[in-house]
Design an enzyme around this catalytic site. Structure first.
Site, PDB file in Angstrom:
ATOM      1  N   GLU A   1       8.376   7.201   8.178  1.00  0.00           N
ATOM      2  CA  GLU A   1       6.991   6.771   8.041  1.00  0.00           C
ATOM      3  C   GLU A   1       6.428   6.409   9.417  1.00  0.00           C
ATOM      4  OE1 GLU A   1       4.535   4.043   4.941  1.00  0.00           O
ATOM      5  OE2 GLU A   1       6.230   3.054   5.920  1.00  0.00           O
TER       6      GLU A   1
ATOM      7  N   LYS B   1       0.624 -15.522   0.780  1.00  0.00           N
ATOM      8  CA  LYS B   1       0.725 -15.413   2.229  1.00  0.00           C
ATOM      9  C   LYS B   1       0.072 -14.116   2.681  1.00  0.00           C
ATOM     10  CE  LYS B   1       3.622 -14.255   6.117  1.00  0.00           C
ATOM     11  NZ  LYS B   1       2.533 -13.330   6.552  1.00  0.00           N
TER      12      LYS B   1
ATOM     13  N   CYS C   1       0.221   3.326   3.161  1.00  0.00           N
ATOM     14  CA  CYS C   1       1.591   3.555   2.695  1.00  0.00           C
ATOM     15  C   CYS C   1       1.708   4.873   1.931  1.00  0.00           C
ATOM     16  CB  CYS C   1       2.060   2.389   1.830  1.00  0.00           C
ATOM     17  SG  CYS C   1       0.979   2.030   0.430  1.00  0.00           S
TER      18      CYS C   1
ATOM     19  N   GLU D   1       6.651  -3.130  -2.918  1.00  0.00           N
ATOM     20  CA  GLU D   1       5.914  -1.894  -2.610  1.00  0.00           C
ATOM     21  C   GLU D   1       6.144  -1.629  -1.140  1.00  0.00           C
ATOM     22  OE1 GLU D   1       3.774   0.582  -1.254  1.00  0.00           O
ATOM     23  OE2 GLU D   1       1.900  -0.441  -1.752  1.00  0.00           O
TER      24      GLU D   1
END
Length: 481
Positions: A385, A177, A286, A252
């Protein structure tokens, strides 16, 4: 305008059962360039069933046979390189030079796991050294089975290669996906599967969002493992769904990575590595080293060098040769980062550079590259983040303080250490809680080295032999010698 209302299942493009459609936007022109299906759980059922049917034959093939197809993916991506670079820039907003790096990374990943697949044959049935007389044991590596692979929007074709290449090398069959935000580049994988004659059902590609495809895939009872890259919020939901049936997961997730610039560092060289670690891909990384810990002895020259380099960034059309930073990938992500900028305004953070220091292009989801200094460790900008071109800096007075503040985070994906000597930088790096630590370097991510983090940055590793191991189960046969 393209209408992506079909799913790739069992080597056929078939109409999605989903009725909802989602816009796909060019982040520079802000124009809708495609519509993609949101998907439907029935699509997942069909794709998983196809992968389950294909599994016995695919897993029975030798590693050398599977390697042939992985080399085929690498060859086909190489032939399409220029076109896919432009398509990725158009859909994602990253500049062409960055899109080129992405394509080369993906190609290298398929090549690496082709070699790993070939080497897997020789590892099967290796004897295990035992301390008991008259008994022998042999070790085998079997594929996990049917795997669900869910990838993010910030690195099209790269994160899918990190998952798909080792999964196929291991003998797994896959339901992939890609992100509904950047579906256009990933469609090439289905086209390549047909081109190279990949057996039906080995790769199934489903377009859709979390509701239509992601959640049903993570929860599907016939999916043996889910590998997910994305936000912590969604990753936790994936983990919960997999736990309902004790399925394996690789996650992750987020990061808030530090870059430590020590008192013996060259401020000019350090500035280059700081820039590469934060403003690449407009900060949508990231592993972005978004917390700068700089020794007070070199703080002033470093901030001056960073201001100069930030001013030199050229924001504009990602397809234009002179552009060095593109727009945010979506209006939604720009709004999320703007929320943090509003918090910075409320907190009165000191901006070395922000939107007041440049004029933004008249169109596109752009944000000004921003640098704050002396950011309190309690600030949300320091701790959360941001996923945008926003760097937060703090001065430190010692190596010990730099290490302590670097490790004072919920995340532990990556870090960078800049020092006058590699020996000192490596010593500091050994004390950092992170999966990858760069030593006097830009962020080099290589197929031979592992990728993943500690703490809230995830579970498991991608890339390297660890990436292959993530799709293998270990089996021992033990008996009389």
């Amino acid at each position: 305008m393209q209408r992506l209302d079909q799913q790739f299942i069992d080597n056929h493009w078939v109409a999605s059962r989903g009725e909802r459609r989602l816009p796909v936007t060019n982040p520079y022109t802000e124009a809708v360039i495609a519509e993609v299906t949101a998907g439907h759980p029935a699509d997942v059922d069909a794709a998983v069933a196809a992968a389950r049917r294909a599994l016995p034959t695919w897993r029975a093939r030798s590693g050398a046979e599977r390697a042939h197809y992985l080399d085929g993916f690498a060859d086909a991506l190489t032939r399409r390189r220029e076109a896919l670079m432009r398509l990725s820039s158009t859909n994602n907003g990253k500049v062409l030079a960055e899109a080129a790096i992405d394509l080369d990374d993906a190609i290298a990943c398929y090549r690496y796991y082709a070699d790993q697949a070939r080497a897997l044959d020789a590892r099967q049935g290796r004897p295990v050294t035992l301390g008991m007389e008259g008994v022998e044991a042999r070790c085998y590596h079997d594929p996990v089975g049917v795997v669900g692979l869910i990838t993010p929007w910030n690195f099209p074709l790269v994160t899918s290669a990190w998952k798909l290449a080792p999964a196929l090398a291991a003998g797994c069959t896959a339901v992939l996906k890609p992100s509904e935000v950047t579906p256009l580049p990933e469609r090439a994988l289905a086209e390549i599967a047909l081109e190279i004659g990949l057996p039906a059902g080995v790769l199934n590609l489903l377009h859709g969002d979390g509701e239509g495809i992601g959640a049903p895939l993570a929860a599907h009872p016939s999916v043996d493992k889910v590998s997910f890259t994305g936000s912590n919020r969604v990753g936790e939901a994936v983990m919960h769904a997999a736990a309902e049936r004790t399925a394996g997961v690789s996650l992750e997730l987020g990061g808030k990575s530090p870059i430590l610039v020590m008192d013996d560092a060259d401020p000019e060289r350090a500035a280059d590595w700081v820039m590469a670690g934060l403003y690449f891909n407009a900060g949508q990384i990231c592993s972005a080293t978004s917390r700068l810990l700089v020794h007070e002895a070199v703080a002033e020259p470093l901030y001056a060098a960073l201001a100069e380099r930030i001013d030199a960034l050229v924001l504009g059309d990602p397809l234009a040769e002179g552009t060095t930073m593109g727009p945010m990938t979506s209006a939604r992500q720009r709004e999320a980062v703007q929320g943090y900028l509003a918090i910075a305004e409320q907190e009165g953070l000191a901006a070395v550079r922000d939107a007041r220091h440049r004029e933004l292009p008249g169109q596109g989801f752009f944000l000004a590259p921003t640098l704050y200094r002396d950011v309190p460790v309690e600030s949300r900008l320091w701790r959360e983040e941001i996923f945008g071109p926003v760097l937060c800096g703090r001065s430190v007075d010692s190596e010990a303080q730099a290490i302590r503040l670097a490790n004072d985070s919920d995340f532990g994906l990556a870090a960078t250490v800049v020092s006058g000597t590699a020996e000192r930088a490596r010593r500091i790096g050994r004390q950092l809680q992170a999966g990858s630590v760069w030593i006097n370097s830009e962020q080099l991510v290589l197929p031979e080295t592992g990728w993943g983090g500690v703490k809230r940055s995830g579970i498991g590793r991608e890339l390297g032999p660890w990436g292959l191991a993530a799709y293998l189960e270990v089996k021992h046969q033990i008996g009389a010698a």
